[in-house]
Enzyme design. Structure first.
Site: not given
Length: 256
Positions: A145, A158
């Site tokens: 990501s 995350y």
């Protein structure tokens, strides 16, 4: 082109029944691969297989799997090899996020995110290693990501998990180079998925903030990841390993 031909190759795509995973699976099928759609929602996976088989008949099957369970992960790999004759490609895409500030997380929430986003990648890569080695090599693409590059005040766990995925991928690339297994990461930017739809509802100004910063002046679509993934799992990338490629419309290169 022959360099990008995936005919005869077998791929597992975790979380391949929707979003980025399905977009990548569509590209793999178009390039000739046979795809195993892995997910926990059997009905959703069946629908995804229907979409993929509409592109090319017989190009996809579904195998239900919770990637946080080592027994199920091993079964996923074993069934893939038994039913399709081998394993050449693994796309580790399944992931979750919990939007909270760091001081608000419970330990259970921390563990949920880390187990799904990081531990599951370890389990899948480890299970896939042996059939890939036995077959003379393979390709692994782990979905990271842009949060592995930027600080994320409402997604710190995350971000940490995705940063771990990128570094783990680099280490695997070094460890398994002798087995002709290339391991790379893709770093999606702001892509239109159910996960980011929730983010847009959580942050009302996010839509325009992303558009302003992205030189391409749009949000990405799941299929925008397909080309990069097909490159990284094809012969075209045989000398590419340990890298992390942003697919973000230029978001990461433009000053705010």
């Amino acid at each position: 082109m022959t360099l990008f031909d995936l005919t005869g190759r077998v791929a597992i795509v975790t979380g391949g029944n929707g979003g980025i995973g399905l977009g990548i699976a569509q590209g793999l099928v178009e390039c000739g691969a046979t795809v195993v759609v892995s997910g926990r929602d059997a009905a959703k996976s069946a629908a995804a297989v229907g979409e993929l088989n509409a592109i090319r008949d017989g190009s996809a099957i579904a195998i239900e799997c919770d990637v946080t369970d080592s027994v199920q992960v091993q079964r996923l790999v074993d069934q893939t090899v038994d039913r399709l004759g081998g394993l050449n490609i693994m796309i580790n895409n399944a992931g979750i996020g919990i939007r909270k500030r760091p001081e608000e997380y419970t330990l259970d929430e921390y563990q949920q995110v880390m187990t799904t986003n990081m531990t599951a990648v370890f389990l899948c890569c480890q299970a896939g290693y042996h059939p890939m080695k036995a077959g003379g090599g393979g390709k692994i693409v782990n979905i990271g990501s842009m949060a592995s590059i930027f600080g994320h005040p409402y997604g710190p766990i995350y971000a940490a998990s995705k940063g771990g995925v990128v570094q783990f991928s680099r280490s695997l690339a070094v460890a398994w180079a002798e087995d002709n297994i290339q391991v790379n990461s893709i770093l999606p930017g702001w892509i239109e998925t159910n996960l980011t739809q929730g983010a847009r509802q959580y942050f009302p100004d996010l839509e325009q903030r992303v558009l302003r910063r992205t030189p391409a002046a749009r949000w990405g679509k799941p299929y925008d990841l397909a080309g990069t993934a097909c490159f990284l799992v094809s012969s075209a990338s045989d000398f590419v390993t340990g890298t992390a490629i942003p697919v973000d419309g230029g978001y990461s290169i433009q000053m705010p």
